[in-house]
Design a protein around this motif. Structure first.
Motif, PDB file in Angstrom:
ATOM      1  N   CYS A  40      44.432  60.586 -23.262  1.00  0.00           N
ATOM      2  CA  CYS A  40      44.743  60.914 -21.873  1.00  0.00           C
ATOM      3  C   CYS A  40      44.838  59.606 -21.104  1.00  0.00           C
ATOM      4  N   ARG A  41      45.175  59.701 -19.817  1.00  0.00           N
ATOM      5  CA  ARG A  41      45.050  58.552 -18.920  1.00  0.00           C
ATOM      6  C   ARG A  41      44.056  58.929 -17.834  1.00  0.00           C
ATOM      7  N   LEU A  42      43.054  58.088 -17.641  1.00  0.00           N
ATOM      8  CA  LEU A  42      42.023  58.294 -16.638  1.00  0.00           C
ATOM      9  C   LEU A  42      42.251  57.326 -15.484  1.00  0.00           C
ATOM     10  N   VAL A  43      42.250  57.843 -14.261  1.00  0.00           N
ATOM     11  CA  VAL A  43      42.487  57.012 -13.077  1.00  0.00           C
ATOM     12  C   VAL A  43      41.365  57.217 -12.076  1.00  0.00           C
ATOM     13  N   PRO A  44      41.118  56.241 -11.210  1.00  0.00           N
ATOM     14  CA  PRO A  44      40.067  56.407 -10.196  1.00  0.00           C
ATOM     15  C   PRO A  44      40.471  57.460  -9.164  1.00  0.00           C
ATOM     16  N   PRO A  45      39.488  58.093  -8.522  1.00  0.00           N
ATOM     17  CA  PRO A  45      39.810  59.077  -7.474  1.00  0.00           C
ATOM     18  C   PRO A  45      40.444  58.398  -6.264  1.00  0.00           C
ATOM     19  N   GLY A  46      41.421  59.086  -5.669  1.00  0.00           N
ATOM     20  CA  GLY A  46      42.005  58.626  -4.415  1.00  0.00           C
ATOM     21  C   GLY A  46      42.752  57.323  -4.482  1.00  0.00           C
ATOM     22  N   ASP A  47      43.313  56.985  -5.640  1.00  0.00           N
ATOM     23  CA  ASP A  47      44.012  55.711  -5.817  1.00  0.00           C
ATOM     24  C   ASP A  47      45.481  55.971  -6.137  1.00  0.00           C
ATOM     25  N   PRO A  48      46.358  55.994  -5.126  1.00  0.00           N
ATOM     26  CA  PRO A  48      47.760  56.328  -5.380  1.00  0.00           C
ATOM     27  C   PRO A  48      48.466  55.324  -6.278  1.00  0.00           C
ATOM     28  N   ALA A  49      48.119  54.042  -6.181  1.00  0.00           N
ATOM     29  CA  ALA A  49      48.777  53.034  -7.006  1.00  0.00           C
ATOM     30  C   ALA A  49      48.441  53.225  -8.480  1.00  0.00           C
TER      31      ALA A  49
END
Length: 381
Positions: free
Chosen positions: A317-326
């Protein structure tokens, strides 16, 4: 595979939050994929449990239950507490107390159940599934309410949470003299949710969810950043109501049937599941469904899924930080631009679910906890 039945049938009572989704699932035949929202009811029955539940017609709240519920609800709220569906629990009390164990599947009915237990009205041991309980406890006002709730929840036999973040917060709250608090990984029906190579993608990104922690505003922002891409949001009516005007490349569907969720996932090139930071929701149900379909998924790293679900950023999967549009844009665009990368991520996602996150595995864990709570004897009269 389900575990074998206990030697003697365990008489259990299951409490559900009343909702159209759950009513629809109860009308469906046993084994229908929509019955996942019954939290293992069919599997428990198959493994030898004698089951009743609060959505049976005879337990519909009547005049007395509704009147008593209004008094209790008002008392709890005036005292600084967080309330729930007292009427449904009160209407079920007689049958509930004839059971060997009670399984509360959501906080809406679980909180009233715990408070009634504090008043001595609930006799059997309770296995309580918490879904966002720490966020509800934050709304308690004053030390008296906090003491009342702590005392009520310490009387429970077992608390189940589907995210490690919630487990840790509840253990810290209730301390060493609290009930057993266990993490149970949610699961998915890997036969119903499976890759379908013949289904051609129609949307570049699909985002599905009904819980209030979904960050569909971030999906809309992503769509504005990628105007050449097509987006589909499948949301609840409550989530849809708070969405601002959507860009032209976003198609919105509201309160769709269960089968439509699967169809939307299968027609996605990428599944994007941004979530507001919290302890209990990592878009977990939809995440597992999309992974089981072999889709590349971009999901927010929250405390709910950071541990226990074998997620590995860049592997399955890809995990991204919360609230980070970039960060969300980078992860999604890289998968849309590299079909080989996306296909590999989806393949390993499916393998992860098949290995560790099946519905049978989830049902076995719930069964084990109910049997343990019921103890060596059962109620037969």
């Amino acid at each position: 595979m389900l575990e074998p039945a206990p030697r003697e049938p365990v008489r259990a009572f299951v409490l559900y939050r009343d909702s159209p989704l759950r009513r629809e699932a109860l009308r469906a035949p046993a084994g229908d994929p929509s019955r996942y929202s019954l939290y293992g009811l069919d599997e428990l029955a198959h493994s030898g449990f004698e089951l009743r539940h609060d959505l049976e017609p005879e337990f519909e709240p009547g005049t007395r239950a509704n009147a008593a519920a209004r008094v209790l609800d008002r008392t709890v709220r005036l005292g600084g507490g967080y309330s729930g569906d007292f009427a449904r629990v009160l209407a079920s009390l007689s049958e509930l107390n004839r059971s060997a164990v009670v399984y509360s599947t959501v906080d809406t009915v679980g909180i009233p159940l715990a408070l009634l237990g504090r008043l001595g009205r609930v006799k059997p041991p309770v296995v309580y599934a918490a879904i966002g309980l720490p966020e509800r406890l934050e709304q308690l006002r004053g030390p008296a309410a906090r003491r009342l709730f702590a005392g009520a929840f310490r009387r429970l036999h077992t608390i189940v949470a589907y995210g490690w973040g919630e487990v840790e917060e509840l253990r810290a709250w209730l301390g060493s003299d609290g009930p057993r608090i266990e993490f149970v990984a949610f699961g998915v029906d890997t036969e119903y949710f499976r890759p379908e190579p013949s289904v051609q993608p129609e949307d570049d990104l699909v985002s599905v969810g009904a819980d209030p922690r979904r960050d569909f505003q971030l999906v809309a922002e992503l769509a504005r950043r990628l105007p050449e891409r097509s987006f589909r949001i499948v949301a609840s009516a409550d989530n849809a109501r708070v969405l601002d005007a959507l860009p032209a490349n976003v198609h919105l569907e509201v309160d769709v049937p269960f089968a439509r969720v699967r169809a939307c996932l299968l027609r996605a090139r990428v599944v994007g599941l941004p979530v507001l930071d919290n302890t209990y929701s990592g878009a977990t149900t939809t995440l597992l469904q999309a992974m089981a379909c072999g889709k590349p998924v971009v999901v927010t790293r929250t405390a709910a899924i950071a541990r226990g679900y074998d997620l590995d950023d860049g592997v399955n999967c890809r995990l991204v930080p919360p609230g980070d549009p970039a960060a969300l844009e980078h992860a999604v665009a890289s998968l849309l631009d590299d079909h080989r990368l996306a296909a590999g991520l989806g393949l390993r996602a499916r393998e992860t679910v098949e290995r560790n996150l099946t519905w049978a595995g989830y049902a076995n864990e719930i069964r084990r906890l109910l049997v343990d709570a019921a103890g060596p004897t059962t109620v037969s009269g």
